[in-house]
Design a protein around this motif. Sequence first.
Motif, PDB file in Angstrom:
ATOM      1  N   GLU A  95      -8.867  13.988  -7.576  1.00  0.00           N
ATOM      2  CA  GLU A  95      -9.308  13.221  -8.745  1.00  0.00           C
ATOM      3  C   GLU A  95      -8.258  13.256  -9.850  1.00  0.00           C
ATOM      4  N   ARG A  96      -7.657  14.410 -10.025  1.00  0.00           N
ATOM      5  CA  ARG A  96      -6.621  14.558 -11.061  1.00  0.00           C
ATOM      6  C   ARG A  96      -5.396  13.702 -10.725  1.00  0.00           C
ATOM      7  N   LEU A  97      -5.026  13.692  -9.442  1.00  0.00           N
ATOM      8  CA  LEU A  97      -3.871  12.902  -9.017  1.00  0.00           C
ATOM      9  C   LEU A  97      -4.133  11.411  -9.188  1.00  0.00           C
ATOM     10  N   ALA A  98      -5.310  10.943  -8.752  1.00  0.00           N
ATOM     11  CA  ALA A  98      -5.636   9.519  -8.864  1.00  0.00           C
ATOM     12  C   ALA A  98      -5.615   9.063 -10.308  1.00  0.00           C
ATOM     13  N   GLU A  99      -6.161   9.879 -11.204  1.00  0.00           N
ATOM     14  CA  GLU A  99      -6.193   9.519 -12.624  1.00  0.00           C
ATOM     15  C   GLU A  99      -4.779   9.440 -13.201  1.00  0.00           C
ATOM     16  N   GLN A 100      -3.918  10.391 -12.828  1.00  0.00           N
ATOM     17  CA  GLN A 100      -2.537  10.388 -13.312  1.00  0.00           C
ATOM     18  C   GLN A 100      -1.784   9.149 -12.829  1.00  0.00           C
ATOM     19  N   ILE A 101      -2.043   8.721 -11.594  1.00  0.00           N
ATOM     20  CA  ILE A 101      -1.378   7.506 -11.082  1.00  0.00           C
ATOM     21  C   ILE A 101      -1.819   6.302 -11.897  1.00  0.00           C
ATOM     22  N   ARG A 102      -3.107   6.224 -12.211  1.00  0.00           N
ATOM     23  CA  ARG A 102      -3.603   5.094 -13.014  1.00  0.00           C
ATOM     24  C   ARG A 102      -2.954   5.098 -14.400  1.00  0.00           C
ATOM     25  N   VAL A 103      -2.864   6.272 -15.012  1.00  0.00           N
ATOM     26  CA  VAL A 103      -2.270   6.378 -16.356  1.00  0.00           C
ATOM     27  C   VAL A 103      -0.797   5.977 -16.321  1.00  0.00           C
TER      28      VAL A 103
ATOM     29  N   LEU B  79       0.824  -1.203   0.000  1.00  0.00           N
ATOM     30  CA  LEU B  79       0.000   0.000   0.000  1.00  0.00           C
ATOM     31  C   LEU B  79       0.858   1.252   0.000  1.00  0.00           C
ATOM     32  N   ILE B  80       0.308   2.300  -0.613  1.00  0.00           N
ATOM     33  CA  ILE B  80       0.842   3.661  -0.479  1.00  0.00           C
ATOM     34  C   ILE B  80      -0.359   4.565  -0.225  1.00  0.00           C
ATOM     35  N   LEU B  81      -0.282   5.343   0.842  1.00  0.00           N
ATOM     36  CA  LEU B  81      -1.365   6.260   1.181  1.00  0.00           C
ATOM     37  C   LEU B  81      -0.941   7.675   0.808  1.00  0.00           C
ATOM     38  N   VAL B  82      -1.725   8.310  -0.054  1.00  0.00           N
ATOM     39  CA  VAL B  82      -1.457   9.689  -0.473  1.00  0.00           C
ATOM     40  C   VAL B  82      -2.539  10.582   0.125  1.00  0.00           C
TER      41      VAL B  82
ATOM     42  N   GLN C 275       1.076  26.606  -6.287  1.00  0.00           N
ATOM     43  CA  GLN C 275       0.282  27.800  -6.546  1.00  0.00           C
ATOM     44  C   GLN C 275      -0.888  27.923  -5.575  1.00  0.00           C
ATOM     45  N   HIS C 276      -1.530  26.784  -5.284  1.00  0.00           N
ATOM     46  CA  HIS C 276      -2.723  26.819  -4.428  1.00  0.00           C
ATOM     47  C   HIS C 276      -2.417  26.440  -2.978  1.00  0.00           C
ATOM     48  N   LYS C 277      -1.136  26.258  -2.675  1.00  0.00           N
ATOM     49  CA  LYS C 277      -0.698  25.923  -1.314  1.00  0.00           C
ATOM     50  C   LYS C 277      -1.358  24.642  -0.802  1.00  0.00           C
ATOM     51  N   LEU C 278      -1.473  23.688  -1.698  1.00  0.00           N
ATOM     52  CA  LEU C 278      -1.949  22.363  -1.317  1.00  0.00           C
ATOM     53  C   LEU C 278      -0.794  21.573  -0.711  1.00  0.00           C
ATOM     54  N   GLN C 279      -1.057  20.835   0.338  1.00  0.00           N
ATOM     55  CA  GLN C 279      -0.027  19.995   0.943  1.00  0.00           C
ATOM     56  C   GLN C 279      -0.307  18.544   0.600  1.00  0.00           C
ATOM     57  N   ILE C 280       0.766  17.804   0.306  1.00  0.00           N
ATOM     58  CA  ILE C 280       0.626  16.396  -0.055  1.00  0.00           C
ATOM     59  C   ILE C 280       1.565  15.566   0.811  1.00  0.00           C
ATOM     60  N   GLY C 281       1.066  14.436   1.269  1.00  0.00           N
ATOM     61  CA  GLY C 281       1.882  13.510   2.052  1.00  0.00           C
ATOM     62  C   GLY C 281       1.816  12.133   1.433  1.00  0.00           C
ATOM     63  N   ILE C 282       2.975  11.492   1.274  1.00  0.00           N
ATOM     64  CA  ILE C 282       3.042  10.148   0.689  1.00  0.00           C
ATOM     65  C   ILE C 282       3.582   9.209   1.754  1.00  0.00           C
ATOM     66  N   ASP C 283       2.799   8.203   2.111  1.00  0.00           N
ATOM     67  CA  ASP C 283       3.173   7.253   3.160  1.00  0.00           C
ATOM     68  C   ASP C 283       3.283   5.861   2.549  1.00  0.00           C
ATOM     69  N   VAL C 284       4.505   5.365   2.439  1.00  0.00           N
ATOM     70  CA  VAL C 284       4.760   4.035   1.881  1.00  0.00           C
ATOM     71  C   VAL C 284       4.588   3.005   2.989  1.00  0.00           C
ATOM     72  N   ASN C 285       3.783   1.980   2.734  1.00  0.00           N
ATOM     73  CA  ASN C 285       3.458   0.951   3.739  1.00  0.00           C
ATOM     74  C   ASN C 285       2.884   1.583   5.006  1.00  0.00           C
ATOM     75  N   PRO C 286       1.766   2.288   4.906  1.00  0.00           N
ATOM     76  CA  PRO C 286       1.215   2.996   6.073  1.00  0.00           C
ATOM     77  C   PRO C 286       0.748   2.031   7.156  1.00  0.00           C
TER      78      PRO C 286
ATOM     79  N   PHE D 103      -8.228  14.757   2.129  1.00  0.00           N
ATOM     80  CA  PHE D 103      -8.686  13.717   1.214  1.00  0.00           C
ATOM     81  C   PHE D 103      -7.526  12.757   0.966  1.00  0.00           C
ATOM     82  N   GLN D 104      -7.836  11.499   0.717  1.00  0.00           N
ATOM     83  CA  GLN D 104      -6.757  10.532   0.521  1.00  0.00           C
ATOM     84  C   GLN D 104      -7.061   9.579  -0.628  1.00  0.00           C
ATOM     85  N   CYS D 105      -5.969   9.104  -1.227  1.00  0.00           N
ATOM     86  CA  CYS D 105      -6.016   8.036  -2.229  1.00  0.00           C
ATOM     87  C   CYS D 105      -5.194   6.871  -1.682  1.00  0.00           C
ATOM     88  N   LEU D 106      -5.720   5.677  -1.829  1.00  0.00           N
ATOM     89  CA  LEU D 106      -4.994   4.486  -1.391  1.00  0.00           C
ATOM     90  C   LEU D 106      -4.576   3.698  -2.624  1.00  0.00           C
TER      91      LEU D 106
END
Length: 858
Positions: A775-783, A757-760, A843-854, A814-817
């Motif tokens: 939604e944009r991030l999840a789609e890009q990961i699938r592609v 698992l990776i939790l974003v 630009q929008h000051k969004l924060q992202i966290g990536i947790d490998v093997n959460p 919000f999270q993607c697994l």
Amino acid sequence: MRIAKVIVDVPAKQTNRPFDYAVPPHLQPWIDIGSRVGITFGPRRLQGFVVELLDGEAGHESGQGSDASLWGAANPSGQEPGVTRDAGQAKRRHVKLKAIEQVLDPEPPLNKELVDLARWMGSTYICPEITAMMAMLPAALKANYERKVEWSDPRESRQASAPGLLPEEERLAAFIRQKGPLTLEALAEKFPGQTHVIRSWLAEGLLTEVQTMKDRLSKKTVQTAYAALPAEELTAIARDLPASRARQQMLLERIAALPAGEGIAVAELLAETGASASTVKTLAGKGWITVEAAEVFRDPYAGRYFERTQPLPLTPEQQQVYDEIADAVDARRAETFLLYGVTGSGKTEVYLQSIQRCLDQGREAIVLVPEISLTPQMVERFKGRFGDLVAVLHSRLSTGERFDEWRKIAQGRVKVAIGARSAIFAPFRQLGLIIIDEEHESSYKQEESPKYHAREVAVKRAEAYGAAVVLGSATPSLESYFDTRQGGGIRLLRMAARVEGRPLPEVYVVDLREELKEGNRSMFSRRLHEGIASRLEREEQMVLLLNRRGHSTFVKCRSCGYVSGCPHCDISLTYHQVNRTLRCHYCGYTEQEPAICPECGSTHIRYFGTGTQRVEEELAKLFPGIRVIRMDVDTTTEKGSHEKWLTLFRERKADVLLGTQMVAKGLDFPHVTLVGVIAADTVLNLPDFRSAEKTFQLLTQVAGRAGRHHLPGEVVIQTYTPEHYSIEAASRHDYGAFVQRELEMRRTLGYPPYCRLILVTLTHEQLPLLMKTGERLAEQIRVQGQLLTPALELLEVLGPVASPIPRIKDRYRFQCLVKYRGTADVASLVSRTADLLGEHLKQHKLQIGIDVNPQVMM
């Protein structure tokens, strides 16, 4: 010329690579891989770590160097001027490299193995290398940076009394020249009416803003007296002194009695002899003694006596396990063992004797225990066996104590380090053994960057030294146990019986639904109530577990249904009766207990749910005179509080030890015969696929506190779901049955150990923007994942969905697994995908966290 590749202390994507710096000839003997150095990076002065040393060629000049992408310098080529990836490129471009300005430590705080480990952590856990390096160091070596101003007038002939300056401005200029660099706060305090002058000088360039750094803590020194003459001469001088100078005589005789070259702290000397500081000064003035500032180590256990213990005879099971570990240690074979031993089977004695085997070979050992298990009792066992060869590292030490324990390891003064998660980075250079007790604990996974798991780091370090790794637990994690069955590189060792054949405690499961039907509305079932009463009568002790602190879990208006919630987090506030406050356990928000409902004005405010404070209150009502020690976050914040409470309980000055999960592990009290679990469902109902596993582990661990010695034990588990397989298995001490059922569930749902698992997690103040980005991030990961076949057997992206706690500190979450199987490097794929959105996130000051093997899905 020597060139050093330096990782700078700027944890950003743009700077996550080495930068070249020239090594001045006078610093070359002091700089090695892992050295901490002071450098200029753009306009700032920072610390950095040398990760590689190269031989440059003649004609290479030191000088310029900055980071254009960070500081915005114009550079059409796209490369940072004067900062290159290799010395050859630097020579071809004829750039000037800045020189390293300072070496911050006499010995490198990191060795090559730890530098390589930081690089591995950076790629494995998706974090900057500097973040991994800083996690390896004590807080004292994490530099404090300050912005200061200094005089920078290019007209060197200009004096403070130059024409045009008012008298007060002349004093200001002279002060800055003499005392600078200075903080703006210091200048404002000294010259409160000159703020406008300072600002104008900064604008004109007469003052320059610079960044300085210093360590957060210095080494501790004490004034120490030494003999300046041979002992015989001092004794003769003391003998010839008149009786009126008796204090001087005593001082000289005491110092003469010291072993050659040794000193004595002046404070200690004065306390022993009753002399004054002026007496010491007089003797030093005569040249008979010298007084110098000597470095001393802060010792958290100073004044404590640990009785030395001898190895105990091993049972046949213990001996078999010990022989397997000893064989790997002797052969210097990097091998990982899973030691599955029931509670009370004597795992600690196997650890101690395995460590001794390691020390006999001149090698070193690391022992990790969960923070809540790092009790004085555990420290005493290791100190009692290995004495001053043990360093202890945990969060309850002061910054200075932790720094000095770390320095003992770095200087080779100790051979064993025992501590919580971060002790895995102990800077040993001859590691032979790493032990992780209670290896199933989720606290071995760090939840902030770098989001490493100590178990995985231990295996990586062991590979570098040919060291053995022992993962010990009465309830191994499913991932570790699964690896022993699937050829995952872990060997299973078993200890199925308690020492001396002592029986496991009898476990009774009480259905609270039936208790309610029969009219019992107390938090204590009839069986638990009777058990407490009988223990009080027999003067035996009890442990009660409720994994929820506070008095009540939420406050509700019975008129309109209003529930007091945190204004900054989507979570209800917990009531703490001691100070009559409602508190958020996520952001710390606190408000006073409400007298009326803020929604409808009703006075029908009631407190629902049960916390440890309320259990303590109820015990006092039902059993007058009962002596209760409560251990939770609220009662153990002060330094030494753990030790104080557990010592009182060990000395039988309390009947009940009541607490959260910190009372479930690492405790061994001979008179504990009853364990009560107030509510077994608190963990079971969490939205986490590991909730059943965590419930089984917690119940089994706390049950193991009962009947560990000559008195038989009893466990009462109160629950609303007695039919749940985790509770049924725990009541029978049946790990095998639980594992079989849980693995079937995991296989059906497609969760670890059958996938990874990776939790974003994305956070922002605006919900619509957050959802759209997710939604944009999840789609890009699938592609991107479609490009990795056939190395990727499965790639599934769940989400984006709101996190189980949708808002913390006014930021929506919000999270993607990402679930995957195969050999592809999906962590790098997710990182690259996040980089594609980098400009949008920034630009929008969004924060992202990536947790490998959460380990925590909340």
